[in-house]
Design a protein around this motif. Structure first.
Motif, PDB file in Angstrom:
ATOM      1  N   ARG A  74     -17.382 -43.666 -16.039  1.00  0.00           N
ATOM      2  CA  ARG A  74     -17.155 -44.131 -14.666  1.00  0.00           C
ATOM      3  C   ARG A  74     -16.462 -43.053 -13.827  1.00  0.00           C
ATOM      4  O   ARG A  74     -16.824 -42.800 -12.671  1.00  0.00           O
ATOM      5  CB  ARG A  74     -16.287 -45.385 -14.672  1.00  0.00           C
ATOM      6  CG  ARG A  74     -16.975 -46.644 -15.146  1.00  0.00           C
ATOM      7  CD  ARG A  74     -15.993 -47.809 -15.076  1.00  0.00           C
ATOM      8  NE  ARG A  74     -16.555 -49.020 -15.620  1.00  0.00           N
ATOM      9  CZ  ARG A  74     -17.337 -49.850 -14.948  1.00  0.00           C
ATOM     10  NH1 ARG A  74     -17.636 -49.560 -13.692  1.00  0.00           N
ATOM     11  NH2 ARG A  74     -17.802 -50.938 -15.513  1.00  0.00           N
ATOM     12  N   GLU A  75     -15.452 -42.430 -14.422  1.00  0.00           N
ATOM     13  CA  GLU A  75     -14.686 -41.406 -13.713  1.00  0.00           C
ATOM     14  C   GLU A  75     -15.563 -40.215 -13.340  1.00  0.00           C
ATOM     15  O   GLU A  75     -15.511 -39.715 -12.205  1.00  0.00           O
ATOM     16  CB  GLU A  75     -13.525 -40.946 -14.599  1.00  0.00           C
ATOM     17  CG  GLU A  75     -12.654 -39.856 -13.998  1.00  0.00           C
ATOM     18  CD  GLU A  75     -11.586 -39.394 -14.969  1.00  0.00           C
ATOM     19  OE1 GLU A  75     -11.289 -38.182 -14.987  1.00  0.00           O
ATOM     20  OE2 GLU A  75     -11.045 -40.243 -15.722  1.00  0.00           O
ATOM     21  N   GLU A  76     -16.380 -39.781 -14.293  1.00  0.00           N
ATOM     22  CA  GLU A  76     -17.229 -38.618 -14.040  1.00  0.00           C
ATOM     23  C   GLU A  76     -18.306 -38.933 -12.993  1.00  0.00           C
ATOM     24  O   GLU A  76     -18.625 -38.089 -12.145  1.00  0.00           O
ATOM     25  CB  GLU A  76     -17.875 -38.152 -15.344  1.00  0.00           C
ATOM     26  CG  GLU A  76     -16.904 -37.547 -16.352  1.00  0.00           C
ATOM     27  CD  GLU A  76     -16.491 -36.136 -15.986  1.00  0.00           C
ATOM     28  OE1 GLU A  76     -16.051 -35.891 -14.846  1.00  0.00           O
ATOM     29  OE2 GLU A  76     -16.618 -35.248 -16.846  1.00  0.00           O
ATOM     30  N   ILE A  77     -18.866 -40.125 -13.045  1.00  0.00           N
ATOM     31  CA  ILE A  77     -19.864 -40.507 -12.040  1.00  0.00           C
ATOM     32  C   ILE A  77     -19.227 -40.600 -10.656  1.00  0.00           C
ATOM     33  O   ILE A  77     -19.835 -40.202  -9.652  1.00  0.00           O
ATOM     34  CB  ILE A  77     -20.550 -41.825 -12.433  1.00  0.00           C
ATOM     35  CG1 ILE A  77     -21.455 -41.602 -13.647  1.00  0.00           C
ATOM     36  CG2 ILE A  77     -21.374 -42.382 -11.270  1.00  0.00           C
ATOM     37  CD1 ILE A  77     -22.164 -42.839 -14.130  1.00  0.00           C
ATOM     38  N   VAL A 103     -24.803 -48.609 -17.615  1.00  0.00           N
ATOM     39  CA  VAL A 103     -25.834 -47.838 -16.928  1.00  0.00           C
ATOM     40  C   VAL A 103     -26.519 -48.694 -15.862  1.00  0.00           C
ATOM     41  O   VAL A 103     -26.757 -48.241 -14.734  1.00  0.00           O
ATOM     42  CB  VAL A 103     -26.865 -47.293 -17.936  1.00  0.00           C
ATOM     43  CG1 VAL A 103     -28.084 -46.719 -17.218  1.00  0.00           C
ATOM     44  CG2 VAL A 103     -26.229 -46.237 -18.835  1.00  0.00           C
ATOM     45  N   ALA A 104     -26.812 -49.949 -16.212  1.00  0.00           N
ATOM     46  CA  ALA A 104     -27.462 -50.851 -15.258  1.00  0.00           C
ATOM     47  C   ALA A 104     -26.573 -51.088 -14.031  1.00  0.00           C
ATOM     48  O   ALA A 104     -27.056 -51.211 -12.900  1.00  0.00           O
ATOM     49  CB  ALA A 104     -27.801 -52.172 -15.933  1.00  0.00           C
ATOM     50  N   GLU A 105     -25.280 -51.134 -14.267  1.00  0.00           N
ATOM     51  CA  GLU A 105     -24.336 -51.335 -13.164  1.00  0.00           C
ATOM     52  C   GLU A 105     -24.223 -50.095 -12.279  1.00  0.00           C
ATOM     53  O   GLU A 105     -24.229 -50.197 -11.042  1.00  0.00           O
ATOM     54  CB  GLU A 105     -22.953 -51.674 -13.743  1.00  0.00           C
ATOM     55  CG  GLU A 105     -21.845 -51.757 -12.710  1.00  0.00           C
ATOM     56  CD  GLU A 105     -20.462 -51.730 -13.326  1.00  0.00           C
ATOM     57  OE1 GLU A 105     -19.516 -51.356 -12.601  1.00  0.00           O
ATOM     58  OE2 GLU A 105     -20.321 -52.053 -14.517  1.00  0.00           O
ATOM     59  N   LEU A 106     -24.136 -48.921 -12.901  1.00  0.00           N
ATOM     60  CA  LEU A 106     -23.887 -47.688 -12.161  1.00  0.00           C
ATOM     61  C   LEU A 106     -25.151 -47.084 -11.554  1.00  0.00           C
ATOM     62  O   LEU A 106     -25.074 -46.305 -10.614  1.00  0.00           O
ATOM     63  CB  LEU A 106     -23.203 -46.671 -13.078  1.00  0.00           C
ATOM     64  CG  LEU A 106     -21.807 -47.094 -13.578  1.00  0.00           C
ATOM     65  CD1 LEU A 106     -21.291 -46.125 -14.624  1.00  0.00           C
ATOM     66  CD2 LEU A 106     -20.833 -47.197 -12.408  1.00  0.00           C
ATOM     67  N   VAL A 138     -31.720 -41.428 -16.838  1.00  0.00           N
ATOM     68  CA  VAL A 138     -31.021 -41.448 -18.116  1.00  0.00           C
ATOM     69  C   VAL A 138     -31.918 -40.758 -19.131  1.00  0.00           C
ATOM     70  O   VAL A 138     -33.132 -40.991 -19.154  1.00  0.00           O
ATOM     71  CB  VAL A 138     -30.706 -42.888 -18.582  1.00  0.00           C
ATOM     72  CG1 VAL A 138     -30.249 -42.901 -20.036  1.00  0.00           C
ATOM     73  CG2 VAL A 138     -29.628 -43.497 -17.705  1.00  0.00           C
ATOM     74  N   SER A 139     -31.345 -39.884 -19.953  1.00  0.00           N
ATOM     75  CA  SER A 139     -32.130 -39.232 -20.998  1.00  0.00           C
ATOM     76  C   SER A 139     -31.534 -39.540 -22.362  1.00  0.00           C
ATOM     77  O   SER A 139     -30.330 -39.805 -22.485  1.00  0.00           O
ATOM     78  CB  SER A 139     -32.201 -37.717 -20.772  1.00  0.00           C
ATOM     79  OG  SER A 139     -30.932 -37.117 -20.893  1.00  0.00           O
ATOM     80  N   PHE A 166     -28.892 -37.313 -10.446  1.00  0.00           N
ATOM     81  CA  PHE A 166     -28.302 -36.705 -11.639  1.00  0.00           C
ATOM     82  C   PHE A 166     -28.728 -37.520 -12.857  1.00  0.00           C
ATOM     83  O   PHE A 166     -29.205 -38.652 -12.740  1.00  0.00           O
ATOM     84  CB  PHE A 166     -26.776 -36.622 -11.539  1.00  0.00           C
ATOM     85  CG  PHE A 166     -26.092 -37.953 -11.351  1.00  0.00           C
ATOM     86  CD1 PHE A 166     -25.684 -38.718 -12.441  1.00  0.00           C
ATOM     87  CD2 PHE A 166     -25.857 -38.455 -10.073  1.00  0.00           C
ATOM     88  CE1 PHE A 166     -25.064 -39.946 -12.267  1.00  0.00           C
ATOM     89  CE2 PHE A 166     -25.240 -39.683  -9.886  1.00  0.00           C
ATOM     90  CZ  PHE A 166     -24.836 -40.435 -10.990  1.00  0.00           C
ATOM     91  N   ASN A 167     -28.540 -36.938 -14.019  1.00  0.00           N
ATOM     92  CA  ASN A 167     -28.987 -37.514 -15.284  1.00  0.00           C
ATOM     93  C   ASN A 167     -27.796 -37.778 -16.200  1.00  0.00           C
ATOM     94  O   ASN A 167     -26.911 -36.931 -16.343  1.00  0.00           O
ATOM     95  CB  ASN A 167     -29.967 -36.528 -15.956  1.00  0.00           C
ATOM     96  CG  ASN A 167     -30.222 -36.841 -17.415  1.00  0.00           C
ATOM     97  OD1 ASN A 167     -30.400 -37.991 -17.792  1.00  0.00           O
ATOM     98  ND2 ASN A 167     -30.235 -35.810 -18.244  1.00  0.00           N
TER      99      ASN A 167
END
Length: 346
Positions: A51-54, A120-123, A128-129, A65-66
């Protein structure tokens, strides 16, 4: 042929390979802002850290971004193998005057799970890889239902077909030259793997999905060659390792700029799974491939104190110096400038 702009809304056909341990969101941001697809390795991050990095990425750019995750199966505990591995490392502990603490270890690598899929669905990142296959079908469906594109690595035609059948939106063809962990998941036979310019046309001739070339590509000429052979884009990792935004250690940087970088090996001694890195003492004395090593990712814990102590002494004897076979593109420039170079803007 589908372009990367059409697939992922990215300006240039350049994807920065996710590289755990040598980057954070700063590299991701620089590449995405320059018009490539920046990637963030997440397998070693907590949900809070993701979360912090996103948040950092989205505060700096609105470009795609991926997020990259691992899909390995956590192995069962094997006390006998773990004990044998630690015993083989005991002389190094004695040499460095360290006491072996069986509870010591670095950050683990988590396989993708339902909780992460919900995150992932939330953000909702653009992409996504996955490495080592794909998550369970319901998790893939959950991700894609939120508009997220799914990429995954294949080292053989069989793996590419498997990924196509199970919902990937594009396939990353990983050649034998690539640095870091091999993405294989259907077979452990490394003899099945081949260089990217042999692998790429084999995959593109068998699948309908866009294919991204990875492995040994470190220049705009390499990117162009991959596209001429049918790739939508190139994924590049090693060339970014000396960039100013990378968190590559001083020891790793020195190795990349030395004659040592001309000799890389595929080895399992650092993590329990084959990965390509610059030859060093641990690879020579314990590998490159060892049957004593615990299954991925359990090998790394016993090595963590050795790595830390040796690095304090300025030595990379026990450090995974991940790099591909082609280090010629490595330069101490910004990742944005590197992305533009790879895209053909010198």
């Amino acid at each position: 042929m589908t372009t990367l702009r059409e697939l992922l809304n990215v300006d240039y056909p350049v994807i920065q390979a996710p590289m755990a341990g040598v980057q954070d969101s700063a590299l991701t941001i620089a590449v995405s802002k320059a018009g490539g697809l920046g990637s963030l390795p997440c397998a070693m991050l907590t949900g809070e850290k993701i979360r912090e990095e996103i948040a950092n990425i989205r505060a700096a750019t609105d470009r795609p971004f991926n997020l990259n995750f691992f899909c390995h199966t956590q192995p069962p505990e094997d006390p006998e193998k773990e004990a044998a591995w630690r015993q083989s490392l005991q002389p190094y502990y004695q040499e460095l005057r360290l006491e072996m603490n069986e509870d010591a270890g670095g950050p683990g690598r988590r396989p993708f799970d339902e909780q992460t899929a919900d995150l992932v669905a939330e953000l909702k990142p653009a992409v996504v890889s996955f490495h080592f296959g794909l998550p369970a079908p319901d998790l893939v469906a959950h991700i894609k239902s939120n508009g997220v594109k799914v990429l995954a690595s294949a080292t053989t035609v069989a793996e590419a077909l498997w990924l196509e059948e199970r919902g990937a939106d594009a396939i990353i063809a990983q050649g034998l030259e690539a640095g870091g962990h091999r993405g294989h998941f259907l077979s452990d036979d490394l003899g099945l793997h081949m260089g990217i310019f042999a692998l790429l046309p084999r995959i593109t001739s068998r699948v309908k999905l866009p294919v991204i070339a990875a492995g040994g590509i470190a220049s705009s000429e390499g990117v162009k060659a991959a596209i001429q052979l049918g790739a939508t884009a190139a994924q590049v990792g090693t060339a970014y390792l000396l960039c100013t935004e990378a968190k590559t250690s001083a020891i790793h940087r020195a190795a990349l700029q030395s004659q040592q970088a001309s000799h890389t090996e595929i080895t399992n001694v650092f993590s329990g799974r084959p990965a390509r890195g610059i030859d060093n003492r641990l690879i020579r004395e314990q590998g490159p491939i060892s049957l004593r090593v615990p299954d991925f990712p359990n090998a790394a814990a016993a090595l963590a104190p050795l790595r830390s102590e040796a690095e304090k002494l300025g030595k990379g004897d026990f450090s995974p110096l991940w790099a591909g076979q082609n280090t010629m593109g490595c330069e101490e420039i910004s990742a944005g400038e590197m992305t533009l170079r790879l895209a053909g803007f010198e």
